[in-house]
Design an enzyme around this catalytic site. Structure first.
Site, PDB file in Angstrom:
ATOM      1  N   ASP A 132      -6.521  19.647 -14.758  1.00  0.00           N
ATOM      2  CA  ASP A 132      -7.324  18.435 -14.975  1.00  0.00           C
ATOM      3  C   ASP A 132      -6.812  18.307 -16.406  1.00  0.00           C
ATOM      4  OD1 ASP A 132      -8.423  15.327 -15.388  1.00  0.00           O
ATOM      5  OD2 ASP A 132     -10.526  16.007 -14.169  1.00  0.00           O
ATOM      6  N   ARG A 139       1.227  -1.202  -0.306  1.00  0.00           N
ATOM      7  CA  ARG A 139      -0.082  -0.298   0.205  1.00  0.00           C
ATOM      8  C   ARG A 139       0.793   1.227  -0.051  1.00  0.00           C
ATOM      9  NH1 ARG A 139      -1.124   2.659   4.413  1.00  0.00           N
ATOM     10  NH2 ARG A 139      -1.259   0.381   5.688  1.00  0.00           N
ATOM     11  N   TYR A 156     -16.476  18.087 -15.089  1.00  0.00           N
ATOM     12  CA  TYR A 156     -16.911  16.764 -14.856  1.00  0.00           C
ATOM     13  C   TYR A 156     -17.431  16.548 -14.103  1.00  0.00           C
ATOM     14  CZ  TYR A 156     -16.469  10.908 -13.921  1.00  0.00           C
ATOM     15  OH  TYR A 156     -16.944  10.141 -13.536  1.00  0.00           O
ATOM     16  N   LYS A 193      -7.994   7.187 -19.222  1.00  0.00           N
ATOM     17  CA  LYS A 193      -8.603   7.758 -20.664  1.00  0.00           C
ATOM     18  C   LYS A 193      -7.509   7.326 -21.004  1.00  0.00           C
ATOM     19  CE  LYS A 193     -12.991   8.600 -17.796  1.00  0.00           C
ATOM     20  NZ  LYS A 193     -12.445   8.510 -17.003  1.00  0.00           N
TER      21      LYS A 193
END
Length: 470
Positions: free
Chosen positions: A215, A75, A128, A240
């Protein structure tokens, strides 16, 4: 805050004491594609393997208490995640360090949580839907974070947009959130201008200056380099374009070398919250990154071809692509990364050498590819067409396409289509959607890397079939 170093990361590291991690020291390496392929993918020292192995171990042997080889628990750090983060910091020009997260939404949440309670955020209004949802319904409730949504397109000095932005600033404004292009109306923000406004406004108190986050998902690191334009942080939904194959959900933040304090805070939260990607997903995303430069060129050329075809259709009212409107065209050129600019200038192709007959541009200002995202508005069959009827018409069109798959998301090699008002942006209140122009007739395309002529034929057939029925 303009980065002091405009070079790129080649993977050399030095320790900064951040939980055993390293900060990656920038040094100039030419060629976007070269960096994408080689940084973080050095041959394995033990076996000579050219492709990095997948490290699935959750824990790591220590030679003594606290004496380890840089990894303690997966982690907190994993060889595959570290390799991906190095590569991301390299291709996002101006970057020095990257942090990967389990999704774009987890990236957004961690970034906003880093601001602490009671902060104020200014966000572009055409954002978004998932980002809007987190800011308005999660951060507001759990952190007392207040977000002001503004139109940031017109920032000329003395303009209404410029004055509205300055008036919106508060003593507790800690973050400016920008998408460029925005989702889904593809508005473009002049990143350099925005950074300059804040540099000037906070010149006498630089420690009060809010962070400027961009972004960069829609443009990708290939077409735009926000850190070189003055941004402080870049966010990507790696799901994406960066991964590019619709088989990984992931996000990332990339920071320039001067933001070590911000980096330390974000890395602490990355580990403490634990929303980290799996080693296998990191391996897949890094594999996808290696062909990003090739894919983005094909996405852009196909999108430009599709935009021109749609513009000539009698069934289309408006095509939204950066080169179709003069102001957006100008901002797109300003926001172009150095490597994309070189490619466009040195490799003219029939796709954009000459403007179309309906273009507003002179031959001295030829259109150019700029990512693979297009939005367009259907022309209502009559003045009496209702929003519900237009939504039905849009749905019929999307269902009639064969190569464009009706699905959310974007940036994969395959072409996708969707109706934002009823899909990706349905979480935004209807009144707000209508103000932003996200109507029932607005369709968003993610143009893939298939043969461009086949995609154009698919769009034409779909429009003819749909409006033939209407």
């Amino acid at each position: 805050m303009t980065p002091s170093i405009n070079g790129f990361t080649n993977g050399r590291t030095f320790s900064n004491g951040l939980n055993g991690h390293s900060v990656h020291k920038p040094s100039p390496v030419e060629g976007f594609g070269t960096r994408a392929i080689h940084v973080g993918s050095e041959a394995n020292r033990e076996t000579g393997a050219v492709i990095p192995p997948i490290s699935l171990s959750t824990t790591y042997k220590q030679d003594g208490v606290g004496n380890h080889k840089g990894f303690e628990y997966s982690r907190s750090g994993n060889p595959n995640r570290d390799a991906l983060e190095r590569a991301l910091a390299s291709v996002e020009s101006g970057g020095a360090n990257a942090l990967a997260f389990a999704s774009g939404s987890a990236t957004t949440a961690t970034m906003i949580q880093s601001l602490g309670p009671g902060a104020h955020v200014i966000s572009v209004n055409d954002v978004y839907g998932g980002t809007f949802r987190y800011m308005a319904r999660v951060a507001a409730d759990t952190q007392g974070v207040e977000t002001t949504f503004l139109n940031l397109e017109d920032l000329a000095e003395g303009s209404e947009g410029y004055q509205t932005l300055l008036n919106a600033l508060r003593p507790n404004t800690k973050l400016i959130w920008v998408e460029s292009p925005t989702n889904p109306t593809l508005r473009l923000i002049d990143i350099s201008r925005l950074a300059s406004i804040f540099d000037t406004h906070f010149a006498s108190s630089p420690t009060s200056r809010p962070l400027l986050l961009v972004d960069n998902t829609f443009a990708s690191p290939f077409y735009t380099s926000p850190l070189l334009l003055g941004a402080d942080i870049v966010l990507h939904s790696l799901t994406k374009y960066v991964n590019g194959h619709s088989d990984v959900v992931m996000g990332a933040l990339i920071l320039p070398p001067q933001h070590t304090i911000v980096l330390e805070r974000l890395r602490f939260l990355q580990n403490a919250i634990g929303a980290v990607p799996s080693p296998y997903d990191c391996w897949l995303a890094q594999r996808g990154l290696k062909t990003l430069h090739l894919r983005m060129k094909a996405h852009g050329e196909n999108a430009l071809k599709a935009a021109r075809a749609l513009e000539q259709s009698p069934f289309v009212e408006e095509v939204i692509y950066p080169e179709r409107a003069k102001r957006r065209y100008e901002i797109a050129k300003l926001n172009l990364s150095p490597h994309a600019r070189r490619w466009i200038e040195n490799n003219p192709s029939p796709a954009y050498t000459s403007p179309s007959t309906n273009s507003d541009f002179e031959p001295t200002h030829p259109p150019f590819p700029y990512s693979g995202m297009i939005s367009f508005r259907l022309r209502a069959p009559s003045l009496s067409t209702t929003p519900a009827q237009l939504a039905s018409l849009s749905s019929e069109l999307l269902s009639s396409l064969h190569l464009f798959t009706l699905a959310e998301s974007l940036g994969g090699v395959e072409s996708l289509c969707e109706l934002p008002a009823l899909m990706t942006h349905a979480s935004i209140p209807q009144e707000e959607r209508e103000k932003l122009g996200i109507t029932e007739g607005l369709i968003r395309l993610s143009v893939g890397v298939e043969e461009g002529d086949d995609l154009v034929d698919d769009l034409r057939r779909g429009l003819e079939i749909t409006f033939g029925k209407a």
